[in-house]
Design a protein around this motif. Structure first.
Motif, PDB file in Angstrom:
ATOM      1  N   MET A   1      18.407   3.553 -46.701  1.00 23.78           N
ATOM      2  CA  MET A   1      18.298   3.442 -45.263  1.00 23.78           C
ATOM      3  C   MET A   1      17.611   2.127 -44.910  1.00 23.78           C
ATOM      4  N   PRO A   2      18.247   1.346 -44.075  1.00 28.31           N
ATOM      5  CA  PRO A   2      17.669   0.028 -43.771  1.00 28.31           C
ATOM      6  C   PRO A   2      16.504   0.088 -42.789  1.00 28.31           C
ATOM      7  N   TYR A   3      15.495  -0.731 -43.074  1.00 29.68           N
ATOM      8  CA  TYR A   3      14.427  -0.968 -42.106  1.00 29.68           C
ATOM      9  C   TYR A   3      14.886  -2.082 -41.194  1.00 29.68           C
ATOM     10  N   VAL A   4      14.641  -1.932 -39.906  1.00 27.06           N
ATOM     11  CA  VAL A   4      15.098  -2.894 -38.913  1.00 27.06           C
ATOM     12  C   VAL A   4      13.911  -3.316 -38.059  1.00 27.06           C
ATOM     13  N   ASP A   5      13.741  -4.627 -37.900  1.00 27.36           N
ATOM     14  CA  ASP A   5      12.735  -5.155 -36.984  1.00 27.36           C
ATOM     15  C   ASP A   5      13.331  -5.162 -35.585  1.00 27.36           C
ATOM     16  N   VAL A   6      12.607  -4.629 -34.607  1.00 27.75           N
ATOM     17  CA  VAL A   6      13.106  -4.488 -33.239  1.00 27.75           C
ATOM     18  C   VAL A   6      12.346  -5.454 -32.331  1.00 27.75           C
ATOM     19  N   PHE A   7      13.094  -6.314 -31.646  1.00 25.20           N
ATOM     20  CA  PHE A   7      12.538  -7.313 -30.747  1.00 25.20           C
ATOM     21  C   PHE A   7      12.984  -7.016 -29.317  1.00 25.20           C
ATOM     22  N   ALA A   8      12.132  -7.391 -28.346  1.00 30.07           N
ATOM     23  CA  ALA A   8      12.481  -7.191 -26.943  1.00 30.07           C
ATOM     24  C   ALA A   8      12.879  -8.495 -26.271  1.00 30.07           C
ATOM     25  N   ASP A   9      12.452  -9.617 -26.815  1.00 25.60           N
ATOM     26  CA  ASP A   9      12.731 -10.907 -26.195  1.00 25.60           C
ATOM     27  C   ASP A   9      13.189 -11.874 -27.274  1.00 25.60           C
ATOM     28  N   GLU A  10      14.151 -12.714 -26.959  1.00 29.82           N
ATOM     29  CA  GLU A  10      14.687 -13.624 -27.971  1.00 29.82           C
ATOM     30  C   GLU A  10      13.688 -14.685 -28.414  1.00 29.82           C
ATOM     31  N   ASP A  11      12.607 -14.888 -27.660  1.00 24.11           N
ATOM     32  CA  ASP A  11      11.592 -15.872 -28.026  1.00 24.11           C
ATOM     33  C   ASP A  11      10.429 -15.270 -28.816  1.00 24.11           C
ATOM     34  N   ASP A  12      10.432 -13.950 -29.011  1.00 25.99           N
ATOM     35  CA  ASP A  12       9.344 -13.297 -29.746  1.00 25.99           C
ATOM     36  C   ASP A  12       9.389 -13.702 -31.221  1.00 25.99           C
TER      37      ASP A  12
ATOM     38  N   ALA B   1       8.925  -1.952 -36.299  1.00 26.03           N
ATOM     39  CA  ALA B   1       9.950  -1.853 -37.341  1.00 26.03           C
ATOM     40  C   ALA B   1      10.188  -0.372 -37.575  1.00 26.03           C
ATOM     41  N   THR B   2      11.429  -0.024 -37.786  1.00 25.59           N
ATOM     42  CA  THR B   2      11.755   1.387 -37.989  1.00 25.59           C
ATOM     43  C   THR B   2      12.897   1.518 -38.985  1.00 25.59           C
ATOM     44  N   GLU B   3      13.078   2.705 -39.480  1.00 24.19           N
ATOM     45  CA  GLU B   3      14.118   2.994 -40.449  1.00 24.19           C
ATOM     46  C   GLU B   3      15.280   3.695 -39.743  1.00 24.19           C
ATOM     47  N   PHE B   4      16.486   3.218 -39.995  1.00 19.60           N
ATOM     48  CA  PHE B   4      17.700   3.818 -39.434  1.00 19.60           C
ATOM     49  C   PHE B   4      18.562   4.359 -40.565  1.00 19.60           C
TER      50      PHE B   4
ATOM     51  N   LEU C   1      22.848   0.687 -39.544  1.00 20.40           N
ATOM     52  CA  LEU C   1      22.432  -0.534 -38.862  1.00 20.40           C
ATOM     53  C   LEU C   1      23.072  -0.528 -37.475  1.00 20.40           C
ATOM     54  N   PRO C   2      22.267  -0.500 -36.409  1.00 24.56           N
ATOM     55  CA  PRO C   2      22.830  -0.502 -35.056  1.00 24.56           C
ATOM     56  C   PRO C   2      23.680  -1.755 -34.811  1.00 24.56           C
ATOM     57  N   HIS C   3      24.688  -1.603 -33.983  1.00 28.76           N
ATOM     58  CA  HIS C   3      25.585  -2.702 -33.631  1.00 28.76           C
ATOM     59  C   HIS C   3      25.361  -3.127 -32.185  1.00 28.76           C
ATOM     60  N   LYS C   4      25.698  -4.353 -31.891  1.00 33.09           N
ATOM     61  CA  LYS C   4      25.620  -4.861 -30.525  1.00 33.09           C
ATOM     62  C   LYS C   4      26.451  -3.960 -29.615  1.00 33.09           C
ATOM     63  N   GLY C   5      25.876  -3.612 -28.461  1.00 32.40           N
ATOM     64  CA  GLY C   5      26.569  -2.760 -27.499  1.00 32.40           C
ATOM     65  C   GLY C   5      26.239  -1.291 -27.633  1.00 32.40           C
ATOM     66  N   GLU C   6      25.613  -0.881 -28.739  1.00 31.95           N
ATOM     67  CA  GLU C   6      25.227   0.513 -28.902  1.00 31.95           C
ATOM     68  C   GLU C   6      23.962   0.812 -28.100  1.00 31.95           C
TER      69      GLU C   6
ATOM     70  N   PHE D   1      16.303 -10.702 -47.213  1.00 35.71           N
ATOM     71  CA  PHE D   1      16.794 -10.696 -45.848  1.00 35.71           C
ATOM     72  C   PHE D   1      16.425  -9.382 -45.169  1.00 35.71           C
ATOM     73  N   HIS D   2      16.069  -9.451 -43.878  1.00 39.19           N
ATOM     74  CA  HIS D   2      15.696  -8.291 -43.095  1.00 39.19           C
ATOM     75  C   HIS D   2      16.590  -8.211 -41.863  1.00 39.19           C
ATOM     76  N   ALA D   3      17.071  -7.000 -41.595  1.00 41.21           N
ATOM     77  CA  ALA D   3      17.879  -6.784 -40.396  1.00 41.21           C
ATOM     78  C   ALA D   3      16.994  -6.798 -39.165  1.00 41.21           C
ATOM     79  N   CYS D   4      17.495  -7.388 -38.070  1.00 42.42           N
ATOM     80  CA  CYS D   4      16.761  -7.470 -36.813  1.00 42.42           C
ATOM     81  C   CYS D   4      17.715  -7.135 -35.673  1.00 42.42           C
TER      82      CYS D   4
END
Length: 67
Positions: free
Chosen positions: A1-12, A18-21, A24-29, A58-61
Motif C-alpha cells: 500500500m503506497p504512502y502518499v504525501d498530501v499537499f494543499a497548495d502547489e507552493d508548499d 502523509a497517509t496510506e492508501f 494511488l488516487p488519480h487526478k479528478g477523483e 520516489f514518493h507519491a504526492c
C-alpha cells in the motif's frame, strides 16, 4: 500500500499530512475525510512523484482542493 504525501497548495514545501492508501488516487477523483463529525470532500487536482535526496527513493504526492 503506497504512502502518499498530501499537499494543499502547489507552493508548499512540506505536506499537510502523509497517509496510506490502498490505491494511488488519480487526478479528478474525490476523497472523503471526516474531521470532528464533519465530512470534507477533497478533489485530487494534481499527482506527481518526487525523489528523496537522502535515499533516492520516489514518493507519491497529491495536491487537493476542498469542495
Amino acid at each position: 500500500m503506497p504512502y502518499v504525501d498530501v499537499f494543499a497548495d502547489e507552493d508548499d514545501e512540506e505536506p499537510l499530512f502523509a497517509t496510506e492508501f490502498d490505491f494511488l488516487p488519480h487526478k479528478g477523483e474525490f476523497l472523503a475525510l471526516e474531521i470532528d463529525a464533519e465530512l470534507l470532500h477533497l478533489e485530487v487536482v494534481e499527482v506527481w512523484h518526487r525523489q528523496d535526496e537522502d535515499d533516492g527513493a520516489f514518493h507519491a504526492c497529491i495536491r487537493i482542493e476542498t469542495n
